[in-house]
Design an enzyme around this catalytic site. Structure first.
Site, short mmCIF file in Angstrom:
data_model
loop_
_atom_site.label_atom_id
_atom_site.label_comp_id
_atom_site.label_asym_id
_atom_site.label_seq_id
_atom_site.Cartn_x
_atom_site.Cartn_y
_atom_site.Cartn_z
N CYS A 1 9.05 11.80 0.39
CA CYS A 1 8.34 11.56 -0.86
C CYS A 1 9.15 12.07 -2.03
O CYS A 1 9.03 11.59 -3.15
CB CYS A 1 6.97 12.22 -0.81
SG CYS A 1 7.04 13.88 -0.17
N GLU B 1 -1.01 14.38 -1.87
CA GLU B 1 0.44 14.54 -2.02
C GLU B 1 1.01 13.14 -1.84
O GLU B 1 0.98 12.60 -0.74
CB GLU B 1 0.95 15.53 -0.96
CG GLU B 1 2.28 16.14 -1.31
CD GLU B 1 3.40 15.42 -0.62
OE1 GLU B 1 3.94 14.47 -1.24
OE2 GLU B 1 3.73 15.77 0.52
N SER C 1 0.99 7.15 0.52
CA SER C 1 1.33 6.35 -0.65
C SER C 1 0.35 6.59 -1.79
O SER C 1 -0.82 6.89 -1.56
CB SER C 1 1.33 4.87 -0.27
OG SER C 1 0.05 4.49 0.20
N THR C 2 0.83 6.39 -3.00
CA THR C 2 -0.05 6.51 -4.18
C THR C 2 -1.15 5.46 -4.11
O THR C 2 -2.30 5.73 -4.47
CB THR C 2 0.80 6.38 -5.45
OG1 THR C 2 1.68 7.53 -5.49
CG2 THR C 2 -0.04 6.37 -6.71
N GLU C 3 -0.82 4.29 -3.60
CA GLU C 3 -1.81 3.21 -3.47
C GLU C 3 -3.00 3.66 -2.60
O GLU C 3 -4.15 3.54 -3.00
CB GLU C 3 -1.09 2.03 -2.82
CG GLU C 3 -1.84 0.76 -2.74
CD GLU C 3 -1.07 -0.24 -1.86
OE1 GLU C 3 0.10 0.01 -1.53
OE2 GLU C 3 -1.69 -1.25 -1.51
N LYS D 1 -6.14 13.17 11.07
CA LYS D 1 -5.73 11.82 11.51
C LYS D 1 -4.24 11.65 11.29
O LYS D 1 -3.76 11.53 10.16
CB LYS D 1 -6.47 10.72 10.74
CG LYS D 1 -6.23 9.37 11.42
CD LYS D 1 -6.41 8.17 10.55
CE LYS D 1 -5.17 7.74 9.82
NZ LYS D 1 -4.06 7.28 10.64
N GLU E 1 8.88 3.28 -5.62
CA GLU E 1 9.35 4.10 -4.51
C GLU E 1 9.81 3.17 -3.38
O GLU E 1 9.02 2.33 -2.90
CB GLU E 1 8.21 4.99 -4.01
CG GLU E 1 8.62 5.87 -2.85
CD GLU E 1 7.52 6.87 -2.47
OE1 GLU E 1 6.38 6.45 -2.22
OE2 GLU E 1 7.83 8.07 -2.40
P1 NDP Z 1 0.06 5.01 3.85
O1 NDP Z 1 -0.25 5.70 2.58
O2 NDP Z 1 -0.61 3.73 4.17
O3 NDP Z 1 -0.20 5.99 5.11
C1 NDP Z 1 -0.40 7.37 5.08
C2 NDP Z 1 -1.60 7.75 5.93
O4 NDP Z 1 -2.78 7.18 5.35
C3 NDP Z 1 -1.55 7.22 7.36
O5 NDP Z 1 -2.17 8.14 8.23
C4 NDP Z 1 -2.38 5.96 7.23
O6 NDP Z 1 -2.90 5.47 8.42
C5 NDP Z 1 -3.47 6.40 6.32
N1 NDP Z 1 -4.20 5.33 5.65
C6 NDP Z 1 -3.77 4.07 5.37
N2 NDP Z 1 -4.75 3.38 4.74
C7 NDP Z 1 -5.81 4.21 4.62
C8 NDP Z 1 -7.10 4.07 4.06
N3 NDP Z 1 -7.51 2.94 3.49
N4 NDP Z 1 -7.94 5.13 4.10
C9 NDP Z 1 -7.55 6.29 4.66
N5 NDP Z 1 -6.33 6.47 5.22
C10 NDP Z 1 -5.46 5.45 5.19
O7 NDP Z 1 1.61 4.82 3.92
P2 NDP Z 1 2.44 3.73 4.77
O8 NDP Z 1 2.66 4.27 6.11
O9 NDP Z 1 1.80 2.39 4.68
O10 NDP Z 1 3.79 3.69 3.95
C11 NDP Z 1 3.83 2.92 2.77
C12 NDP Z 1 4.54 3.62 1.67
O11 NDP Z 1 3.85 4.83 1.36
C13 NDP Z 1 5.94 4.07 1.98
O12 NDP Z 1 6.87 3.05 1.82
C14 NDP Z 1 6.11 5.17 0.99
O13 NDP Z 1 6.44 4.60 -0.26
C15 NDP Z 1 4.75 5.80 0.90
N6 NDP Z 1 4.64 6.99 1.75
C16 NDP Z 1 4.68 8.21 1.15
C17 NDP Z 1 4.64 9.35 1.93
C18 NDP Z 1 4.69 10.71 1.32
O14 NDP Z 1 5.16 11.63 1.98
N7 NDP Z 1 4.20 10.90 0.11
C19 NDP Z 1 4.60 9.30 3.38
C20 NDP Z 1 4.49 7.96 3.93
C21 NDP Z 1 4.53 6.87 3.10
P3 NDP Z 1 -1.98 4.51 9.37
O15 NDP Z 1 -1.32 5.50 10.23
O16 NDP Z 1 -2.89 3.63 10.10
O17 NDP Z 1 -1.07 3.76 8.46
#
Ligand code: NDP
Length: 498
Positions: free
Chosen positions: A303, A269, A248-250, A194, A400
């Site tokens: 990241c 990651e 994200s860690t969240e 995905k 972050e």
């Molecule tokens: P997310 O963690 O939300 O997104 C990463 C992926 O997870 C996307 O494909 C997203 O889908 C998907 N996702 C979101 N919610 C869920 C869920 N409940 N269950 C399963 N998959 C899910 O990151 P964001 O894009 O919201 O960015 C927010 C913050 O996250 C950034 O500001 C940054 O701090 C951090 N981040 C870290 C990254 C890294 O490389 N470690 C990369 C990107 C973000 P969708 O495409 O619909 O959002």
């Protein structure tokens, strides 16, 4: 003047894109679609079918069939490796097209996509192709104390885990797909990928190239859609054996909860707040541009961005002024303009998130040496920003930001800097700049992070394992360590009749 798009790119974005399930391009079961936007303008770039739980279920069933019955599981390791190698060749053959798609969808400068994202993705597949024939177990001597005199032949097999769900982010869309797909395929798994809702295009084009490379149907399925629906359904699905996530860690924590239903394997990651440490004896010719690159590469949307800059107090002003001067000179613009050095952030949401942090830093008393706000009125541009006069408890220091924003502070000795560097819930990366090799390695040993760069930063290689300590993740990507996360170990024990 903007770079002229290749005809194949224009065709790709003007045709509504579908989901890939079982080797077929299909509409979403719901019939819904969503738009991906051009972050340089905020305008719609392409329309994409929107997967949700029902499509995930279809893809999981197709992947399971491909895993259990399809030609993939009967193929020799050498044949599998050749298909994966061909994916690398096809990425290279379509490098310009993929770089343009990436720049359009993500906003990154075309030159960066050409120089980094695309070649690294091709190289990753080739590196992993070589591993397909080298997945080995061991033979083990047994002593079984309660069976004196018995003889055994015991050995281990490394077997694929099965159906793998992979959820990737938007910061390096093609490269993150490569990091995930390469080791999963080299070890004989099947995948449902995905991509992020903001940047699905290069993964969809990659899926076409994977089919062209000879991949059997159902081995790689691609489901663009939203995280809360498609992503959550994939993470929770009982037919998925492992979930690999970058983001994200969240959301990483949500994935762990979702995976509990069938106790699927999980690798993560996640985020970072990486320290970048400049000692008094560092060479300014490399340390100052190095510190700027550590935070401003990919607009800070890394990241592993070196977002906490620590400078020895004797060199603080020189280094901070140097990084700020580089920041002021960075040319912002659309990724497709040839002189652009930094493009827009990926989305309006990220723009609001990053400028929100800038407001928070300002209101908590941080000083903006340069930057500090949005750039222009159109698109999602943020000024490269250097903050000083921060305190360790400020949000801009602890959280972050994921934008081109660095917080700089001074330190005085090695023990103090090791403690400050580790004062974060994250542990993804770190940078050390010094001419003293003993000091560099001593500090590298004290830092709790998955990667430590010495006199360099943002050096990635398919052979170099990457991942996080603490809340930056579980497991490693790249290197042979990535293969371990995609295999189960089976112990086989036979008693010999002697
Ligand atoms: P997310 O963690 O939300 O997104 C990463 C992926 O997870 C996307 O494909 C997203 O889908 C998907 N996702 C979101 N919610 C869920 C869920 N409940 N269950 C399963 N998959 C899910 O990151 P964001 O894009 O919201 O960015 C927010 C913050 O996250 C950034 O500001 C940054 O701090 C951090 N981040 C870290 C990254 C890294 O490389 N470690 C990369 C990107 C973000 P969708 O495409 O619909 O959002």
């Amino acid at each position: 003047m903007t770079v002229a798009l290749e005809k194949s790119v224009e065709d790709f974005v003007t045709t509504p894109r579908k989901l890939l399930i079982d080797g077929q391009w299909v509409e979403a079961a719901s019939g819904k679609s969503f738009a991906t936007l051009n972050p340089a303008t905020g305008e719609t770039l392409a329309h994409i079918a929107e997967a949700d739980a029902e499509d995930v279920d279809r893809a999981v069933r197709a992947a399971r069939r491909a895993f259990e019955q399809g030609p993939w599981s009967r193929m020799s390791a050498s044949e599998r490796g050749r298909i994966i190698w061909r994916i690398g060749d096809l990425i290279e053959a379509h490098a310009e097209e993929l770089a343009q798609l990436e720049s359009l969808d993500n906003g990154k400068p075309l030159a960066i996509a050409r120089a980094a994202d695309i070649p690294l993705a091709a190289d990753l597949f080739r590196y992993m192709a070589g591993w397909a024939t080298k997945i080995e177990g061991n033979t083990i001597s047994l002593s079984v104390p309660y069976m004196p005199g018995a003889g055994f032949h015991a050995y281990t097999l490394r077997e694929p885990i099965g159906v793998i769900g992979q959820i990737i982010p938007w910061n390096f869309p093609l490269l993150m797909a490569a990091w995930k797909l390469g080791p999963a395929l080299a070890t004989g798994n099947v995948v449902i990928l995905k991509p992020a809702e903001q940047t699905p295009l290069s993964a969809l084009r990659l899926a076409e190239l994977i089919a062209e490379a000879g991949m059997p149907d159902g081995v790689v399925n691609v489901l663009p859609g939203y995280g809360e629906t498609a992503g959550a359904a994939l993470a929770a699905h009982d037919g998925v054996d492992k979930i690999a996530f970058t983001g994200s860690t969240e959301v990483g924590k949500l994935i762990v909860h979702a995976a509990a239903g069938n106790l699927k394997k999980v690798t993560l990651e996640l985020g970072g707040k990486s320290p970048n440490i400049v000692f008094e004896d560092a060479d300014p010719e490399i340390a100052i541009p190095g510190a700027a690159n550590a935070i401003f590469f990919n607009h800070g949307q890394c990241c592993v961005a070196g977002s906490r800059l620590f400078v020895h107090q004797s060199r603080f002003d020189e280094v901070v002024d140097g990084v700020a001067a580089i920041a002021r000179d960075i040319k912002l613009g659309s990724g497709l303009e040839p002189d652009t050095q930094m493009g827009p952030l990926v989305s309006d949401e990220q723009l609001r998130r990053v400028t929100g942090y800038l407001d928070s830093g300002r209101s908590e008393g941080a000083r903006m040496v340069t930057g500090g706000g949005r750039h222009g009125e159109r698109g999602y541009f943020v000024q490269p920003t250097v903050l000083t006069d921060t305190r360790p408890d400020m949000k801009v220091v602890r959280e972050e930001i994921f934008g081109p924003v660095v917080v700089a502070s001074a330190f005085s000795d090695l023990d103090e800097i090791a403690r400050q560097a580790n004062d974060t819930p994250y542990g993804l990366g770190a940078g050390i700049w010094t001419r003293d090799i003993s000091k560099a390695h001593a500090l590298a040993g004290k830092i709790r992070a998955g990667t430590v760069w010495i006199n360099c930063y943002n050096v990635f290689d398919a052979a170099l394992p990457f991942g996080g300590y603490k809340q930056s993740g579980w497991g490693r990507e790249m290197g042979h360590q990535a293969l371990e996360a995609y295999t189960e170990v089976k112990a086989v024990c036979a008693q010999l009749q002697t």
